[in-house]
Design a protein around this motif. Structure first.
Motif, PDB file in Angstrom:
ATOM      1  N   ASP A  85       9.132 -12.408  -2.958  1.00  0.00           N
ATOM      2  CA  ASP A  85       9.825 -11.193  -2.570  1.00  0.00           C
ATOM      3  C   ASP A  85       9.682 -10.978  -1.065  1.00  0.00           C
ATOM      4  N   LYS A 135      -2.932  -2.620   1.923  1.00  0.00           N
ATOM      5  CA  LYS A 135      -3.249  -1.926   0.674  1.00  0.00           C
ATOM      6  C   LYS A 135      -2.827  -0.464   0.754  1.00  0.00           C
ATOM      7  N   THR A 138       0.994  -0.206   0.621  1.00  0.00           N
ATOM      8  CA  THR A 138       1.478  -0.504  -0.726  1.00  0.00           C
ATOM      9  C   THR A 138       1.243   0.685  -1.648  1.00  0.00           C
ATOM     10  N   GLN A 139       0.068   1.296  -1.558  1.00  0.00           N
ATOM     11  CA  GLN A 139      -0.231   2.463  -2.394  1.00  0.00           C
ATOM     12  C   GLN A 139       0.692   3.632  -2.076  1.00  0.00           C
ATOM     13  N   ARG A 140       0.969   3.838  -0.784  1.00  0.00           N
ATOM     14  CA  ARG A 140       1.879   4.927  -0.387  1.00  0.00           C
ATOM     15  C   ARG A 140       3.291   4.664  -0.887  1.00  0.00           C
ATOM     16  N   ALA A 141       3.727   3.406  -0.820  1.00  0.00           N
ATOM     17  CA  ALA A 141       5.074   3.073  -1.295  1.00  0.00           C
ATOM     18  C   ALA A 141       5.205   3.285  -2.792  1.00  0.00           C
ATOM     19  N   ARG A 142       4.163   2.974  -3.534  1.00  0.00           N
ATOM     20  CA  ARG A 142       4.190   3.186  -4.998  1.00  0.00           C
ATOM     21  C   ARG A 142       4.174   4.650  -5.350  1.00  0.00           C
ATOM     22  N   ALA A 143       3.459   5.456  -4.551  1.00  0.00           N
ATOM     23  CA  ALA A 143       3.363   6.889  -4.827  1.00  0.00           C
ATOM     24  C   ALA A 143       4.665   7.613  -4.492  1.00  0.00           C
TER      25      ALA A 143
END
Length: 144
Positions: A85, A135, A138-143
């Motif tokens: 990706d 990390k 990535t966590q912010r994008a998922r939230a």
């Protein structure tokens, strides 16, 4: 599975890998940059290291295909083509550029901590900061 049985195989594998990097000279950034200098004083040593790794993996893939499960695990975790990706491709480009500039990548950098910690510490600190930043992003994008 006991903690010792779970941690011993990766510890032995990591120590063997680090020793191999050290013996082959791959912890020396000048040697790696010499390999990347194809129009200057090219050092082909890394070709032999990579060739050895390819041969070992070819044998490992043949053995793995005949196994029902790993010796020290419950199931194999093998990559598939869906892993390709945008973040992986961008990360690969950043990895390659950083490898070319510094002459180090994570494995040799960690192995070098045992040999010359002061010279490699800035690289390892930057590597860990980049991992933490990735990390967090990535966590912010998922939230979101």
């Amino acid at each position: 599975m006991s903690l010792i049985r779970k941690l011993l195989p990766p510890l032995i594998s990591g120590a063997l890998f680090g020793a191999g990097l050290t013996v082959s000279g791959m912890t020396d950034p000048a040697r790696v940059r010499g390999f990347l200098d194809v129009f200057g004083q090219w050092d082909p040593t890394l070709v032999f290291v990579m060739g050895g790794a390819v041969l070992v993996m070819a044998v490992a893939w043949r053995i793995q295909s005949r196994m029902a499960h790993p010796v020290f695990g419950e199931k194999f975790s093998l990559p598939d083509r869906s892993d390709l990706d945008r973040p992986l491709i961008v990360g690969s480009i950043l990895f390659g550029v950083g490898w070319g500039i510094a002459g180090l990548c994570p494995g040799p950098a960690i192995a070098s901590l045992a040999l010359s910690p002061l010279s490699v510490l800035p690289f390892v600190a930057a590597m860990l900061a980049g991992m933490a930043l990735q990390k967090l992003l990535t966590q912010r994008a998922r939230a979101a």
